[in-house]
Scaffold this motif. Structure first.
Motif, PDB file in Angstrom:
ATOM      1  N   ALA A  12       0.830  -1.196   0.000  1.00  0.00           N
ATOM      2  CA  ALA A  12       0.000   0.000   0.000  1.00  0.00           C
ATOM      3  C   ALA A  12       0.869   1.253   0.000  1.00  0.00           C
ATOM      4  O   ALA A  12       2.004   1.250   0.461  1.00  0.00           O
ATOM      5  CB  ALA A  12      -0.910   0.005   1.224  1.00  0.00           C
ATOM      6  N   THR A  13       0.312   2.335  -0.529  1.00  0.00           N
ATOM      7  CA  THR A  13       0.862   3.682  -0.396  1.00  0.00           C
ATOM      8  C   THR A  13       0.002   4.422   0.631  1.00  0.00           C
ATOM      9  O   THR A  13      -1.224   4.392   0.535  1.00  0.00           O
ATOM     10  CB  THR A  13       0.831   4.423  -1.739  1.00  0.00           C
ATOM     11  OG1 THR A  13       1.647   3.719  -2.672  1.00  0.00           O
ATOM     12  CG2 THR A  13       1.344   5.840  -1.593  1.00  0.00           C
ATOM     13  N   ALA A  22      -3.510   7.258   7.597  1.00  0.00           N
ATOM     14  CA  ALA A  22      -2.612   6.245   7.050  1.00  0.00           C
ATOM     15  C   ALA A  22      -2.906   4.883   7.653  1.00  0.00           C
ATOM     16  O   ALA A  22      -2.882   3.861   6.954  1.00  0.00           O
ATOM     17  CB  ALA A  22      -1.156   6.641   7.311  1.00  0.00           C
ATOM     18  N   ALA A  23      -3.187   4.850   8.950  1.00  0.00           N
ATOM     19  CA  ALA A  23      -3.528   3.582   9.599  1.00  0.00           C
ATOM     20  C   ALA A  23      -4.799   2.995   9.008  1.00  0.00           C
ATOM     21  O   ALA A  23      -4.892   1.788   8.749  1.00  0.00           O
ATOM     22  CB  ALA A  23      -3.677   3.797  11.104  1.00  0.00           C
ATOM     23  N   ASP A  24      -5.790   3.842   8.776  1.00  0.00           N
ATOM     24  CA  ASP A  24      -7.047   3.356   8.199  1.00  0.00           C
ATOM     25  C   ASP A  24      -6.847   2.879   6.768  1.00  0.00           C
ATOM     26  O   ASP A  24      -7.436   1.877   6.343  1.00  0.00           O
ATOM     27  CB  ASP A  24      -8.105   4.455   8.240  1.00  0.00           C
ATOM     28  CG  ASP A  24      -8.590   4.748   9.650  1.00  0.00           C
ATOM     29  OD1 ASP A  24      -8.373   3.898  10.538  1.00  0.00           O
ATOM     30  OD2 ASP A  24      -9.175   5.831   9.857  1.00  0.00           O
ATOM     31  N   GLU A  25      -6.019   3.582   5.993  1.00  0.00           N
ATOM     32  CA  GLU A  25      -5.764   3.158   4.623  1.00  0.00           C
ATOM     33  C   GLU A  25      -4.985   1.843   4.592  1.00  0.00           C
ATOM     34  O   GLU A  25      -5.223   0.987   3.737  1.00  0.00           O
ATOM     35  CB  GLU A  25      -5.014   4.247   3.862  1.00  0.00           C
ATOM     36  CG  GLU A  25      -4.581   3.871   2.449  1.00  0.00           C
ATOM     37  CD  GLU A  25      -5.752   3.517   1.520  1.00  0.00           C
ATOM     38  OE1 GLU A  25      -5.468   3.051   0.398  1.00  0.00           O
ATOM     39  OE2 GLU A  25      -6.929   3.693   1.908  1.00  0.00           O
ATOM     40  N   LEU A  26      -4.059   1.669   5.532  1.00  0.00           N
ATOM     41  CA  LEU A  26      -3.357   0.394   5.622  1.00  0.00           C
ATOM     42  C   LEU A  26      -4.335  -0.742   5.883  1.00  0.00           C
ATOM     43  O   LEU A  26      -4.262  -1.797   5.239  1.00  0.00           O
ATOM     44  CB  LEU A  26      -2.311   0.458   6.740  1.00  0.00           C
ATOM     45  CG  LEU A  26      -1.566  -0.851   7.027  1.00  0.00           C
ATOM     46  CD1 LEU A  26      -0.730  -1.280   5.827  1.00  0.00           C
ATOM     47  CD2 LEU A  26      -0.702  -0.704   8.274  1.00  0.00           C
ATOM     48  N   VAL A  30      -5.023  -3.897   3.318  1.00  0.00           N
ATOM     49  CA  VAL A  30      -4.720  -5.275   3.724  1.00  0.00           C
ATOM     50  C   VAL A  30      -5.982  -6.125   3.776  1.00  0.00           C
ATOM     51  O   VAL A  30      -6.023  -7.236   3.235  1.00  0.00           O
ATOM     52  CB  VAL A  30      -3.991  -5.275   5.084  1.00  0.00           C
ATOM     53  CG1 VAL A  30      -3.863  -6.701   5.632  1.00  0.00           C
ATOM     54  CG2 VAL A  30      -2.613  -4.636   4.944  1.00  0.00           C
ATOM     55  N   THR A  31      -7.027  -5.610   4.423  1.00  0.00           N
ATOM     56  CA  THR A  31      -8.208  -6.449   4.645  1.00  0.00           C
ATOM     57  C   THR A  31      -9.131  -6.510   3.439  1.00  0.00           C
ATOM     58  O   THR A  31      -9.776  -7.534   3.196  1.00  0.00           O
ATOM     59  CB  THR A  31      -8.996  -5.943   5.871  1.00  0.00           C
ATOM     60  OG1 THR A  31      -9.439  -4.603   5.634  1.00  0.00           O
ATOM     61  CG2 THR A  31      -8.131  -5.984   7.116  1.00  0.00           C
ATOM     62  N   GLU A  32      -9.205  -5.419   2.648  1.00  0.00           N
ATOM     63  CA  GLU A  32     -10.107  -5.416   1.497  1.00  0.00           C
ATOM     64  C   GLU A  32      -9.397  -5.758   0.190  1.00  0.00           C
ATOM     65  O   GLU A  32      -9.979  -6.421  -0.667  1.00  0.00           O
ATOM     66  CB  GLU A  32     -10.791  -4.054   1.361  1.00  0.00           C
ATOM     67  CG  GLU A  32     -11.679  -3.684   2.546  1.00  0.00           C
ATOM     68  CD  GLU A  32     -12.358  -2.333   2.349  1.00  0.00           C
ATOM     69  OE1 GLU A  32     -12.506  -1.896   1.179  1.00  0.00           O
ATOM     70  OE2 GLU A  32     -12.735  -1.716   3.366  1.00  0.00           O
ATOM     71  N   LEU A  33      -8.158  -5.316   0.037  1.00  0.00           N
ATOM     72  CA  LEU A  33      -7.442  -5.517  -1.220  1.00  0.00           C
ATOM     73  C   LEU A  33      -6.447  -6.662  -1.165  1.00  0.00           C
ATOM     74  O   LEU A  33      -5.913  -7.063  -2.198  1.00  0.00           O
ATOM     75  CB  LEU A  33      -6.709  -4.223  -1.629  1.00  0.00           C
ATOM     76  CG  LEU A  33      -7.573  -2.980  -1.765  1.00  0.00           C
ATOM     77  CD1 LEU A  33      -6.718  -1.772  -2.144  1.00  0.00           C
ATOM     78  CD2 LEU A  33      -8.678  -3.200  -2.795  1.00  0.00           C
ATOM     79  N   GLY A  34      -6.179  -7.178   0.029  1.00  0.00           N
ATOM     80  CA  GLY A  34      -5.260  -8.292   0.161  1.00  0.00           C
ATOM     81  C   GLY A  34      -3.802  -7.932  -0.014  1.00  0.00           C
ATOM     82  O   GLY A  34      -2.986  -8.795  -0.374  1.00  0.00           O
ATOM     83  N   PHE A  35      -3.442  -6.674   0.245  1.00  0.00           N
ATOM     84  CA  PHE A  35      -2.046  -6.261   0.092  1.00  0.00           C
ATOM     85  C   PHE A  35      -1.190  -6.897   1.189  1.00  0.00           C
ATOM     86  O   PHE A  35      -1.669  -7.254   2.260  1.00  0.00           O
ATOM     87  CB  PHE A  35      -1.928  -4.740   0.143  1.00  0.00           C
ATOM     88  CG  PHE A  35      -2.277  -4.067  -1.164  1.00  0.00           C
ATOM     89  CD1 PHE A  35      -3.005  -4.719  -2.143  1.00  0.00           C
ATOM     90  CD2 PHE A  35      -1.889  -2.773  -1.411  1.00  0.00           C
ATOM     91  CE1 PHE A  35      -3.328  -4.101  -3.336  1.00  0.00           C
ATOM     92  CE2 PHE A  35      -2.195  -2.136  -2.602  1.00  0.00           C
ATOM     93  CZ  PHE A  35      -2.917  -2.798  -3.575  1.00  0.00           C
ATOM     94  N   ALA A  36       0.116  -6.990   0.899  1.00  0.00           N
ATOM     95  CA  ALA A  36       1.040  -7.694   1.789  1.00  0.00           C
ATOM     96  C   ALA A  36       1.633  -6.800   2.866  1.00  0.00           C
ATOM     97  O   ALA A  36       2.357  -7.281   3.736  1.00  0.00           O
ATOM     98  CB  ALA A  36       2.167  -8.308   0.969  1.00  0.00           C
ATOM     99  N   GLY A  37       1.350  -5.519   2.849  1.00  0.00           N
ATOM    100  CA  GLY A  37       1.917  -4.562   3.781  1.00  0.00           C
ATOM    101  C   GLY A  37       1.904  -3.193   3.134  1.00  0.00           C
ATOM    102  O   GLY A  37       1.055  -2.910   2.288  1.00  0.00           O
TER     103      GLY A  37
END
Length: 236
Positions: A12-13, A22-26, A30-37
């Motif tokens: 994520a950016t 930033a915490a909410d976007e992380l 992670v939870t909706e898009l499945g990003f690794a960090g």
């Protein structure tokens, strides 16, 4: 990434100017898009402070709660610092020295060291951090750092190296010669070094040539080439 989940994963950016946002976007990434960090460009030049500043605590706590790593990437220095350290040189030389030749890496290494010295890993004991470019000079300096920053001086529970070896992984990004990679492996251990290229800033073929040339066992090369990343990033 969505079209090729077997080949690609994302970081994520984050809008670090607002740590809460930033915490909410992380969390969304992670939870909706499945990003690794997430990859965070050094906050000194953009936000005027390092991540050990207490205002970033909500963001670091969210990395912990989601159990995903923070990739700490270099960024250009503030204009005032750039003038002091790199001014007075020919324009192209000043620009490159301030960034890819030296400045990026020394500042990113300092940033990671501040996370240790500032007690971030004591406050966030499950935080995991990745730094690139064979550890941003830290493997070469870590023994001396331990010698001159003992717990009696820092007030920490352990010497700096123990925090690095518990919380930090390093990638080979942009470093295509064997000695710095071997230094990273010898200091951090083969389980904490991740093969990486630096496309488009470095040639992928050079990265592959480095991997082929590494004088380590096939089992260790397999760890560096991909197994370590699979474990750290929980890739399937």
């Amino acid at each position: 990434v969505a079209r090729h989940p077997g080949r690609l994963a994302g970081f994520a950016t984050l809008p670090t100017g607002s740590p809460a946002a930033a915490a909410d976007e992380l969390a969304r990434a992670v939870t909706e898009l499945g990003f690794a960090g997430a990859l965070v460009n050094s906050t000194l030049g953009t936000d005027g402070s390092f991540l050990d500043n207490q205002r970033f605590a909500p963001l670091l706590a969210r990395f912990e709660a989601l159990d995903v790593p923070l990739y700490l990437h270099p960024a250009p220095p503030p204009a005032s610092l750039r003038e002091v350290l790199y001014g007075g040189l020919p324009g192209p030389v000043s620009s490159v020295l301030a960034t890819t030749a030296w400045g990026w890496h020394s500042e990113a290494g300092l940033h990671a060291l501040r996370l240790v010295a500032g007690g971030v890993f004591d406050r966030h004991p499950r935080l995991r951090v990745i730094v690139g470019h064979c550890g941003e000079m830290l493997p070469f300096m870590l023994g001396r750092i331990d010698d001159v920053l003992p717990p009696s001086l820092t007030g920490l529970a352990a010497p700096p190296s123990e925090y690095f070896l518990r919380h930090v992984w390093v990638t080979t990004s942009g470093m295509f010669s064997v000695p710095p990679v071997l230094c990273s492996i010898s200091v951090f251990g083969v389980d904490r070094v991740l093969f990486s290229v630096d496309y488009p800033f470095g040639a992928n073929a050079s990265g592959r040539a480095l991997l082929d040339a590494l004088p380590i066992s096939p089992a260790d090369k397999a760890k560096v080439a991909g197994l370590n990343a699979e474990r750290l990033l929980r890739l399937t």
